[in-house]
Design an enzyme around this catalytic site. Structure first.
Site, PDB file in Angstrom:
ATOM      1  N   ARG A 221      -8.060 -37.316  12.340  1.00  0.00           N
ATOM      2  CA  ARG A 221      -7.968 -38.768  12.315  1.00  0.00           C
ATOM      3  C   ARG A 221      -9.376 -39.350  12.377  1.00  0.00           C
ATOM      4  NH1 ARG A 221      -3.615 -38.105  10.666  1.00  0.00           N
ATOM      5  NH2 ARG A 221      -1.609 -38.808  11.498  1.00  0.00           N
TER       6      ARG A 221
ATOM      7  N   HIS B  78      -7.663 -38.903   2.663  1.00  0.00           N
ATOM      8  CA  HIS B  78      -6.558 -38.522   3.558  1.00  0.00           C
ATOM      9  C   HIS B  78      -5.482 -37.705   2.809  1.00  0.00           C
ATOM     10  CE1 HIS B  78      -4.507 -39.795   7.531  1.00  0.00           C
ATOM     11  NE2 HIS B  78      -3.891 -38.717   7.078  1.00  0.00           N
TER      12      HIS B  78
HETATM   13  P1  NDP Z   1      -0.401 -29.894  17.369  1.00  0.00           P
HETATM   14  O1  NDP Z   1       0.191 -30.869  18.338  1.00  0.00           O
HETATM   15  O2  NDP Z   1       0.418 -28.726  16.938  1.00  0.00           O
HETATM   16  O3  NDP Z   1      -1.758 -29.300  17.992  1.00  0.00           O
HETATM   17  C1  NDP Z   1      -2.669 -30.103  18.666  1.00  0.00           C
HETATM   18  C2  NDP Z   1      -3.747 -29.211  19.266  1.00  0.00           C
HETATM   19  O4  NDP Z   1      -4.739 -30.059  19.847  1.00  0.00           O
HETATM   20  C3  NDP Z   1      -3.228 -28.314  20.393  1.00  0.00           C
HETATM   21  O5  NDP Z   1      -3.857 -27.078  20.381  1.00  0.00           O
HETATM   22  C4  NDP Z   1      -3.621 -29.105  21.654  1.00  0.00           C
HETATM   23  O6  NDP Z   1      -3.825 -28.310  22.807  1.00  0.00           O
HETATM   24  C5  NDP Z   1      -4.949 -29.685  21.194  1.00  0.00           C
HETATM   25  N1  NDP Z   1      -5.283 -30.847  22.020  1.00  0.00           N
HETATM   26  C6  NDP Z   1      -4.598 -31.997  22.181  1.00  0.00           C
HETATM   27  N2  NDP Z   1      -5.232 -32.819  23.051  1.00  0.00           N
HETATM   28  C7  NDP Z   1      -6.344 -32.157  23.441  1.00  0.00           C
HETATM   29  C8  NDP Z   1      -7.388 -32.461  24.335  1.00  0.00           C
HETATM   30  N3  NDP Z   1      -7.430 -33.612  25.033  1.00  0.00           N
HETATM   31  N4  NDP Z   1      -8.358 -31.544  24.518  1.00  0.00           N
HETATM   32  C9  NDP Z   1      -8.337 -30.357  23.846  1.00  0.00           C
HETATM   33  N5  NDP Z   1      -7.355 -30.008  22.983  1.00  0.00           N
HETATM   34  C10 NDP Z   1      -6.382 -30.902  22.783  1.00  0.00           C
HETATM   35  O7  NDP Z   1      -0.905 -30.742  16.124  1.00  0.00           O
HETATM   36  P2  NDP Z   1      -0.999 -30.273  14.587  1.00  0.00           P
HETATM   37  O8  NDP Z   1      -1.815 -29.039  14.539  1.00  0.00           O
HETATM   38  O9  NDP Z   1       0.340 -30.250  13.973  1.00  0.00           O
HETATM   39  O10 NDP Z   1      -1.786 -31.522  13.953  1.00  0.00           O
HETATM   40  C11 NDP Z   1      -3.051 -31.902  14.427  1.00  0.00           C
HETATM   41  C12 NDP Z   1      -3.434 -33.267  13.862  1.00  0.00           C
HETATM   42  O11 NDP Z   1      -3.793 -33.145  12.494  1.00  0.00           O
HETATM   43  C13 NDP Z   1      -2.335 -34.322  13.844  1.00  0.00           C
HETATM   44  O12 NDP Z   1      -2.175 -34.921  15.118  1.00  0.00           O
HETATM   45  C14 NDP Z   1      -2.815 -35.297  12.807  1.00  0.00           C
HETATM   46  O13 NDP Z   1      -3.580 -36.323  13.397  1.00  0.00           O
HETATM   47  C15 NDP Z   1      -3.720 -34.446  11.916  1.00  0.00           C
HETATM   48  N6  NDP Z   1      -3.186 -34.330  10.552  1.00  0.00           N
HETATM   49  C16 NDP Z   1      -3.933 -34.823   9.521  1.00  0.00           C
HETATM   50  C17 NDP Z   1      -3.470 -34.719   8.224  1.00  0.00           C
HETATM   51  C18 NDP Z   1      -4.287 -35.166   7.069  1.00  0.00           C
HETATM   52  O14 NDP Z   1      -3.810 -35.134   5.944  1.00  0.00           O
HETATM   53  N7  NDP Z   1      -5.532 -35.543   7.265  1.00  0.00           N
HETATM   54  C19 NDP Z   1      -2.166 -34.104   7.930  1.00  0.00           C
HETATM   55  C20 NDP Z   1      -1.490 -33.605   9.084  1.00  0.00           C
HETATM   56  C21 NDP Z   1      -1.993 -33.741  10.346  1.00  0.00           C
HETATM   57  P3  NDP Z   1      -2.617 -27.448  23.447  1.00  0.00           P
HETATM   58  O15 NDP Z   1      -2.484 -26.249  22.518  1.00  0.00           O
HETATM   59  O16 NDP Z   1      -3.111 -27.079  24.789  1.00  0.00           O
HETATM   60  O17 NDP Z   1      -1.410 -28.329  23.438  1.00  0.00           O
HETATM   61  C1  OXD Z   2       0.007 -36.495   9.170  1.00  0.00           C
HETATM   62  C2  OXD Z   2      -0.846 -37.083   8.129  1.00  0.00           C
HETATM   63  O1  OXD Z   2      -0.227 -36.750  10.356  1.00  0.00           O
HETATM   64  O2  OXD Z   2      -0.493 -36.971   6.929  1.00  0.00           O
HETATM   65  O3  OXD Z   2       0.932 -35.747   8.813  1.00  0.00           O
HETATM   66  O4  OXD Z   2      -1.894 -37.644   8.430  1.00  0.00           O
END
Ligand code: NDP
Ligand code: OXD
Length: 308
Positions: free
Chosen positions: A223, A271
């Site tokens: 993001r 994006h």
């Molecule tokens: P998940 O919820 O599966 O994973 C999130 C990870 O981030 C976990 O490992 C979590 O830790 C870690 N995390 C969360 N908060 C913290 C923190 N404060 N400090 C350290 N680590 C933290 O998310 P996804 O992998 O499915 O997706 C990640 C992000 O990718 C989405 O939230 C979205 O914003 C972005 N995205 C962007 C897209 C694009 O096209 N640009 C498409 C899809 C997603 P823990 O393992 O301990 O829970």
């Molecule tokens: C998502 C994205 O969060 O597309 O899936 O950004």
């Protein structure tokens, strides 16, 4: 079961409606519009307006047609509403492609070769040492873990950072605020796949990015609001960072004239690093709604207290 669909960003709204109706033959699926009676059970949404939840306070679950729920969580939602998000749903492999492409583009100096080609120069550059390019993945969830494993296939040293401790084969894992410094200092190419929450907003800033190894790179595919863009600019101008691949921006679409459009060393995409795929997404929506209707915890249930 009565389901509302609100996917206003979609370029194929009829196809979404048709596919959902086909996949949920016993359900009534309607496209949301203002003023509908408050008698729906669930909503399937991407970037919905506040009005939807104000008019439908009885909803039991909302399924987000994406992995990140930051926009949804910024709304006033009924307290008992279950929030479900897409988990992978065909996005992890896309993230792996994107991150590996950017990493290899930086490591193999494709930008320099492209400008040599434009100048008609045939000039091999000396090979770089893979061990000098440790890749750190911030966020080891559904997407980050897949990226870390994909990067490993190219024999780069791989590190990972998450909120709670994780164990991933071949990945040197760090967790929590206390280990963030050690993770950053050991990283040269930083891939960000964190969710946007109160804890992570602005986490890519001068203090954190300046801890990367000199000549570092940022790949932000999560993001835009995770990054303080002016801090990135200063570190690029100072040469501490050598480049960045940004799929997201603080303001999307990126405004005309923004410095990022023309900053040397920056690759921009609009994006698209991992797009929602209708077939995978509809299958996951169906599984989530069936689980909820059977009283079972759905896959992809968001923990409200964590914000993701
Ligand atoms: P998940 O919820 O599966 O994973 C999130 C990870 O981030 C976990 O490992 C979590 O830790 C870690 N995390 C969360 N908060 C913290 C923190 N404060 N400090 C350290 N680590 C933290 O998310 P996804 O992998 O499915 O997706 C990640 C992000 O990718 C989405 O939230 C979205 O914003 C972005 N995205 C962007 C897209 C694009 O096209 N640009 C498409 C899809 C997603 P823990 O393992 O301990 O829970
Ligand atoms: C998502 C994205 O969060 O597309 O899936 O950004």
């Amino acid at each position: 079961m009565r389901v509302l669909l609100c996917n206003r960003d979609s370029d194929a709204p009829d196809a979404w409606l048709g596919d959902l109706r086909h996949a949920l033959p016993a359900a009534q699926v309607d496209v949301w519009q203002p003023g509908l009676p408050p008698d729906y059970d669930h909503a399937v949404v991407w970037s919905p307006p506040q009005q939807l939840f104000d008019e439908q306070p009885q909803l039991r679950a909302v399924v987000n047609l994406g992995a990140g729920v930051d926009r949804l969580m910024a709304l006033r939602l009924p307290p008992a509403l279950a929030i479900v998000r897409l988990e992978d749903a065909g996005m992890a492999v896309q993230m792996a492609e994107y991150a590996c492409h950017a990493l290899i583009r930086f490591f193999r100096e494709f930008e320099a070769y492209e400008s040599q080609q434009r100048a008609g120069r045939w000039a091999p550059r000396p090979p770089r040492v893979r061990a000098d390019f440790p890749v750190g993945v911030m966020g080891l969830g559904a997407l980050g873990a897949r990226v870390a494993q994909a990067v490993r296939q190219f024999d780069f040293p791989v590190l990972g950072w998450s909120r709670t401790p994780r164990a991933l084969e071949g990945v040197r894992c760090f967790a929590g605020e206390a280990e963030l410094g050690a993770f950053l200092q050991a990283t040269r190419v930083l891939v960000c796949l964190l969710p946007l929450t109160d804890q992570t907003r602005g986490i890519l800033n001068r203090r954190t990015l300046s801890q990367l190894r000199p000549g570092g790179y940022l790949i932000n595919v999560a993001r835009g609001a995770l990054l303080v863009e002016d801090d990135l600019r200063r570190l690029l101008d100072a040469g501490h960072l050598a480049g960045a691949a940004l799929d997201v921006a603080a303001q999307e679409p990126l405004p005309a004239g923004h410095w990022l459009w023309t900053q040397p060393g920056v690759i921009l995409t609009p994006h698209v690093s991992a797009q929602t795929l209708r077939g995978d997404a509809v299958a996951q929506v169906v599984r989530a709604l069936q689980a909820i209707e059977s009283g079972v915890e759905p896959p992809g249930l968001v923990r409200r207290e964590r914000g993701y």
